[in-house]
Design a protein around this motif. Structure first.
Motif, mmCIF file in Angstrom:
data_model
loop_
_atom_site.group_PDB
_atom_site.id
_atom_site.type_symbol
_atom_site.label_atom_id
_atom_site.label_comp_id
_atom_site.label_asym_id
_atom_site.label_seq_id
_atom_site.Cartn_x
_atom_site.Cartn_y
_atom_site.Cartn_z
ATOM 1 N N MET A 1 1.013 -0.733 -0.269
ATOM 2 C CA MET A 1 -0.119 0.046 -0.064
ATOM 3 C C MET A 1 0.676 1.693 0.542
ATOM 4 O O MET A 1 0.706 1.930 -0.794
ATOM 5 N N PHE A 2 1.888 1.475 0.702
ATOM 6 C CA PHE A 2 2.614 2.095 1.543
ATOM 7 C C PHE A 2 3.475 2.904 -0.047
ATOM 8 O O PHE A 2 4.231 3.658 -1.045
ATOM 9 N N LEU A 3 4.063 1.523 -1.307
ATOM 10 C CA LEU A 3 4.861 1.625 -2.266
ATOM 11 C C LEU A 3 3.894 1.940 -3.124
ATOM 12 O O LEU A 3 4.511 3.223 -4.113
ATOM 13 N N LEU A 4 3.063 1.794 -3.649
ATOM 14 C CA LEU A 4 1.998 2.174 -4.560
ATOM 15 C C LEU A 4 1.736 3.482 -4.136
ATOM 16 O O LEU A 4 1.936 4.541 -5.137
ATOM 17 N N LEU A 5 1.207 4.207 -3.064
ATOM 18 C CA LEU A 5 1.052 5.362 -2.518
ATOM 19 C C LEU A 5 2.312 6.455 -3.064
ATOM 20 O O LEU A 5 2.416 7.592 -3.656
ATOM 21 N N LEU A 6 3.939 5.733 -2.984
ATOM 22 C CA LEU A 6 5.084 6.553 -2.971
ATOM 23 C C LEU A 6 5.434 6.616 -4.992
ATOM 24 O O LEU A 6 5.459 7.673 -5.489
ATOM 25 N N ILE A 7 4.890 5.719 -5.423
ATOM 26 C CA ILE A 7 4.774 5.633 -6.860
ATOM 27 C C ILE A 7 3.822 6.341 -7.621
ATOM 28 O O ILE A 7 4.153 7.377 -8.753
ATOM 29 N N VAL A 8 2.801 6.116 -6.859
ATOM 30 C CA VAL A 8 1.274 7.721 -7.591
ATOM 31 C C VAL A 8 2.179 9.216 -7.632
ATOM 32 O O VAL A 8 1.808 9.645 -8.226
#
Length: 92
Positions: A1-8
C-alpha cells in the motif's frame, strides 16, 4: 500500500513537468498522507509492531487507572482507620 502510494506521488510529480496542475495534485496528496499519518500517531516501531498511537492510548488509560486507584485507596485507607478506631473504642 505504502509503495503504491509512493509510486503515485512520483508519477504525479513527474507529470508536473508537463502540466503544473499535476504538481498541485501531488502536493495535495503528500499533504493528505502526512496529515493522516500524524493524526494516527506517527509511524511504526522499529520491529514493525503496533502503532505509536496505540501506545499513547494505553499509557493514558494506565495513568487514569493509577490516579483512580491512588485516590480511592487513600479514601478507603482513611475509612478503614476510622472503623478500626471505632472498633477499638467500643471493645477497649
Amino acid at each position: 500500500m505504502f509503495l503504491l502510494l509512493l509510486i503515485v506521488i512520483a508519477v504525479l510529480f513527474g507529470f508536473g513537468f508537463l502540466n503544473p496542475i499535476w504538481w498541485v495534485a501531488g502536493a495535495v496528496l503528500v499533504y493528505g498522507v502526512t496529515r493522516h499519518a500524524r493524526d494516527r500517531g506517527g509511524g511504526r516501531t522499529r520491529n514493525g509492531g503496533a502503532e505509536l498511537g496505540d501506545y499513547r492510548e494505553y499509557r493514558e488509560r494506565r495513568d487514569r487507572r493509577e490516579r483512580w486507584d491512588r485516590r480511592y485507596s487513600r479514601q478507603n485507607r482513611a475509612r478503614r482507620r476510622r472503623e478500626d478506631r471505632r472498633d477499638h473504642e467500643h471493645h477497649g
